[in-house]
Design a protein around this motif. Structure first.
Motif, PDB file in Angstrom:
ATOM      1  N   SER A 208     129.450  71.087   8.784  1.00 30.73           N
ATOM      2  CA  SER A 208     128.779  70.315   7.738  1.00 30.73           C
ATOM      3  C   SER A 208     128.902  68.850   8.157  1.00 30.73           C
ATOM      4  O   SER A 208     129.472  68.549   9.212  1.00 30.73           O
ATOM      5  CB  SER A 208     129.451  70.535   6.372  1.00 30.73           C
ATOM      6  OG  SER A 208     130.694  69.855   6.314  1.00 30.73           O
ATOM      7  N   SER A 209     128.414  67.965   7.324  1.00 28.75           N
ATOM      8  CA  SER A 209     128.504  66.540   7.655  1.00 28.75           C
ATOM      9  C   SER A 209     129.945  66.053   7.679  1.00 28.75           C
ATOM     10  O   SER A 209     130.246  64.999   8.242  1.00 28.75           O
ATOM     11  CB  SER A 209     127.706  65.723   6.638  1.00 28.75           C
ATOM     12  OG  SER A 209     128.208  65.938   5.322  1.00 28.75           O
ATOM     13  N   GLN A 210     130.881  66.851   7.104  1.00 22.44           N
ATOM     14  CA  GLN A 210     132.279  66.444   7.023  1.00 22.44           C
ATOM     15  C   GLN A 210     133.153  67.059   8.104  1.00 22.44           C
ATOM     16  O   GLN A 210     134.327  66.716   8.211  1.00 22.44           O
ATOM     17  CB  GLN A 210     132.846  66.803   5.646  1.00 22.44           C
ATOM     18  CG  GLN A 210     132.176  66.047   4.500  1.00 22.44           C
ATOM     19  CD  GLN A 210     132.748  66.443   3.160  1.00 22.44           C
ATOM     20  OE1 GLN A 210     132.773  67.618   2.789  1.00 22.44           O
ATOM     21  NE2 GLN A 210     133.240  65.453   2.418  1.00 22.44           N
ATOM     22  N   GLY A 211     132.622  67.970   8.885  1.00 19.94           N
ATOM     23  CA  GLY A 211     133.409  68.567   9.955  1.00 19.94           C
ATOM     24  C   GLY A 211     133.137  70.050  10.130  1.00 19.94           C
ATOM     25  O   GLY A 211     132.158  70.586   9.602  1.00 19.94           O
ATOM     26  N   ILE A 212     134.014  70.718  10.872  1.00 20.10           N
ATOM     27  CA  ILE A 212     133.851  72.152  11.156  1.00 20.10           C
ATOM     28  C   ILE A 212     134.208  72.951   9.909  1.00 20.10           C
ATOM     29  O   ILE A 212     135.290  72.793   9.354  1.00 20.10           O
ATOM     30  CB  ILE A 212     134.739  72.585  12.325  1.00 20.10           C
ATOM     31  CG1 ILE A 212     134.418  71.761  13.574  1.00 20.10           C
ATOM     32  CG2 ILE A 212     134.541  74.078  12.624  1.00 20.10           C
ATOM     33  CD1 ILE A 212     135.388  72.000  14.721  1.00 20.10           C
ATOM     34  N   VAL A 213     133.295  73.783   9.472  1.00 20.21           N
ATOM     35  CA  VAL A 213     133.479  74.554   8.245  1.00 20.21           C
ATOM     36  C   VAL A 213     134.108  75.909   8.524  1.00 20.21           C
ATOM     37  O   VAL A 213     135.086  76.307   7.898  1.00 20.21           O
ATOM     38  CB  VAL A 213     132.137  74.755   7.513  1.00 20.21           C
ATOM     39  CG1 VAL A 213     132.334  75.610   6.267  1.00 20.21           C
ATOM     40  CG2 VAL A 213     131.524  73.417   7.159  1.00 20.21           C
ATOM     41  N   SER A 214     133.541  76.652   9.482  1.00 16.88           N
ATOM     42  CA  SER A 214     134.050  78.007   9.714  1.00 16.88           C
ATOM     43  C   SER A 214     133.838  78.456  11.140  1.00 16.88           C
ATOM     44  O   SER A 214     133.039  77.891  11.901  1.00 16.88           O
ATOM     45  CB  SER A 214     133.385  79.005   8.751  1.00 16.88           C
ATOM     46  OG  SER A 214     132.039  79.237   9.116  1.00 16.88           O
ATOM     47  N   PHE A 215     134.595  79.481  11.487  1.00 19.31           N
ATOM     48  CA  PHE A 215     134.542  80.133  12.792  1.00 19.31           C
ATOM     49  C   PHE A 215     134.464  81.622  12.505  1.00 19.31           C
ATOM     50  O   PHE A 215     135.352  82.179  11.855  1.00 19.31           O
ATOM     51  CB  PHE A 215     135.802  79.775  13.587  1.00 19.31           C
ATOM     52  CG  PHE A 215     135.991  80.573  14.848  1.00 19.31           C
ATOM     53  CD1 PHE A 215     135.078  80.501  15.874  1.00 19.31           C
ATOM     54  CD2 PHE A 215     137.121  81.379  15.016  1.00 19.31           C
ATOM     55  CE1 PHE A 215     135.262  81.224  17.046  1.00 19.31           C
ATOM     56  CE2 PHE A 215     137.314  82.109  16.177  1.00 19.31           C
ATOM     57  CZ  PHE A 215     136.384  82.025  17.198  1.00 19.31           C
ATOM     58  N   ALA A 216     133.391  82.273  12.926  1.00 22.18           N
ATOM     59  CA  ALA A 216     133.169  83.661  12.543  1.00 22.18           C
ATOM     60  C   ALA A 216     132.871  84.539  13.747  1.00 22.18           C
ATOM     61  O   ALA A 216     132.297  84.087  14.747  1.00 22.18           O
ATOM     62  CB  ALA A 216     132.027  83.760  11.536  1.00 22.18           C
ATOM     63  N   ARG A 217     133.260  85.798  13.626  1.00 25.96           N
ATOM     64  CA  ARG A 217     132.920  86.823  14.606  1.00 25.96           C
ATOM     65  C   ARG A 217     132.143  87.904  13.884  1.00 25.96           C
ATOM     66  O   ARG A 217     132.639  88.516  12.937  1.00 25.96           O
ATOM     67  CB  ARG A 217     134.188  87.412  15.232  1.00 25.96           C
ATOM     68  CG  ARG A 217     133.925  88.474  16.293  1.00 25.96           C
ATOM     69  CD  ARG A 217     135.184  88.808  17.065  1.00 25.96           C
ATOM     70  NE  ARG A 217     136.121  89.561  16.250  1.00 25.96           N
ATOM     71  CZ  ARG A 217     136.496  90.822  16.498  1.00 25.96           C
ATOM     72  NH1 ARG A 217     135.980  91.467  17.538  1.00 25.96           N
ATOM     73  NH2 ARG A 217     137.373  91.438  15.732  1.00 25.96           N
ATOM     74  N   LEU A 218     130.908  88.130  14.309  1.00 22.90           N
ATOM     75  CA  LEU A 218     130.017  89.101  13.684  1.00 22.90           C
ATOM     76  C   LEU A 218     129.759  90.226  14.688  1.00 22.90           C
ATOM     77  O   LEU A 218     129.257  89.979  15.783  1.00 22.90           O
ATOM     78  CB  LEU A 218     128.693  88.439  13.288  1.00 22.90           C
ATOM     79  CG  LEU A 218     128.805  87.089  12.555  1.00 22.90           C
ATOM     80  CD1 LEU A 218     127.442  86.461  12.385  1.00 22.90           C
ATOM     81  CD2 LEU A 218     129.497  87.259  11.212  1.00 22.90           C
ATOM     82  N   VAL A 219     130.090  91.455  14.310  1.00 19.99           N
ATOM     83  CA  VAL A 219     129.955  92.590  15.226  1.00 19.99           C
ATOM     84  C   VAL A 219     129.089  93.665  14.584  1.00 19.99           C
ATOM     85  O   VAL A 219     129.349  94.089  13.455  1.00 19.99           O
ATOM     86  CB  VAL A 219     131.331  93.174  15.597  1.00 19.99           C
ATOM     87  CG1 VAL A 219     131.165  94.369  16.540  1.00 19.99           C
ATOM     88  CG2 VAL A 219     132.215  92.111  16.243  1.00 19.99           C
ATOM     89  N   SER A 220     128.068  94.098  15.323  1.00 18.05           N
ATOM     90  CA  SER A 220     127.142  95.121  14.824  1.00 18.05           C
ATOM     91  C   SER A 220     126.914  96.183  15.892  1.00 18.05           C
ATOM     92  O   SER A 220     126.885  95.865  17.087  1.00 18.05           O
ATOM     93  CB  SER A 220     125.790  94.494  14.461  1.00 18.05           C
ATOM     94  OG  SER A 220     125.938  93.432  13.552  1.00 18.05           O
ATOM     95  N   PRO A 221     126.729  97.450  15.501  1.00 16.77           N
ATOM     96  CA  PRO A 221     126.404  98.486  16.483  1.00 16.77           C
ATOM     97  C   PRO A 221     125.086  98.160  17.175  1.00 16.77           C
ATOM     98  O   PRO A 221     124.108  97.756  16.528  1.00 16.77           O
ATOM     99  CB  PRO A 221     126.268  99.757  15.626  1.00 16.77           C
ATOM    100  CG  PRO A 221     127.028  99.460  14.372  1.00 16.77           C
ATOM    101  CD  PRO A 221     126.841  97.992  14.132  1.00 16.77           C
ATOM    102  N   GLY A 222     125.062  98.309  18.492  1.00 25.11           N
ATOM    103  CA  GLY A 222     123.847  97.996  19.233  1.00 25.11           C
ATOM    104  C   GLY A 222     122.662  98.840  18.817  1.00 25.11           C
ATOM    105  O   GLY A 222     121.513  98.416  18.943  1.00 25.11           O
ATOM    106  N   SER A 223     122.925 100.033  18.292  1.00 28.38           N
ATOM    107  CA  SER A 223     121.835 100.925  17.895  1.00 28.38           C
ATOM    108  C   SER A 223     121.247 100.561  16.534  1.00 28.38           C
ATOM    109  O   SER A 223     120.212 101.097  16.143  1.00 28.38           O
ATOM    110  CB  SER A 223     122.340 102.372  17.847  1.00 28.38           C
ATOM    111  OG  SER A 223     123.392 102.501  16.897  1.00 28.38           O
TER     112      SER A 223
END
Length: 235
Positions: A208-223
């Motif tokens: 955001s304009s104030q700095g780093i908000v979040s760090f996320a890992r998103l995992v989905s089946p390739g199929s």
């Protein structure tokens, strides 16, 4: 209890980054160099580099080597979409399963990714997003409490973390890393994968304009999931 060799290598790399000895885009020692320096197998050295790359701390270039990733924000070629909206746009039913909502002490890779002090408190959530009651994506997210202080009090059955953060810490920029991975046993359980299959992993850091908000890992089946986008080039 002795610290595993791969963890010692990770700590060595992280200390050099945190101290400023290694700057953004600097080359880090190769697998062969780490193997010699720490008297370990190449597999051990590769594990350390791979785990830091998965966390977005390092970046690897085929034939060139491994480098310190840029920790500055950059515009993304991928539009950040709300997964609930994606599911509903397909005339499917969206739901979620909340697995974890907690405050934790930030280990070095998470602290670096969020731009906070090591061992400071950050928020962690693990949520499974479902389409027609079938797991579609696991979202593990670490959040800077200074920019989203009420994060853990939210009912993410009624709004997604993306929606909440967009409202309370309007996102200005993001950085993505996308790769194919093989899920571990825990991830297979979360995604109801009875036969191990490649998954799509997105590592995402948002500002955001104030700095780093979040760090996320998103995992989905390739199929079950794919990424797409549309670019318009100026004449």
């Amino acid at each position: 209890m002795s610290v595993p060799k791969f963890a010692q290598i990770k700590e060595f790399i992280l200390e050099n980054i945190q101290s400023g000895e290694w700057q953004e885009n600097d080359r880090v020692p190769s697998e062969n160099e780490l193997t010699s320096q720490f008297q370990v197998s190449r597999m051990t050295a590769r594990r350390a580099l791979s785990e830091l790359t998965d966390a977005g701390i390092l970046t690897r270039s085929q034939g060139q080597g491994t480098f310190v990733a840029s920790f500055k924000s950059q515009s993304s070629l991928l539009e950040i979409k709300n997964i609930a909206d994606e599911v509903k746009a397909r005339n499917s039913n969206y739901s979620c399963t909340i697995l974890v909502m907690e405050s934790i002490s930030a280990i070095a890779p998470i602290a670096i990714a969020l731009g906070v002090e090591v061992d400071s408190h950050v928020y962690r959530s693990v949520i499974v997003h479902n389409e027609n009651e079938q797991p579609l994506q696991v979202e593990e997210r670490f959040v800077n409490p200074a920019l989203a202080k009420d994060y853990l009090q939210q009912d993410f059955h009624s709004l997604t973390p993306h929606e909440y953060l967009s409202q309370n810490a309007p996102l200005t920029e993001a950085r993505h890393t996308v790769e194919a991975i093989m899920p571990n046993q825990e991830m297979c359980e979360w995604l109801n994968l009875y036969n191990e299959e490649p998954c799509l992993q997105v590592i995402r850091r948002t500002w955001s304009s104030q700095g780093i908000v979040s760090f996320a890992r998103l995992v989905s089946p390739g199929s079950k999931y794919r990424l797409g986008g549309h670019l318009t080039f100026k004449k």
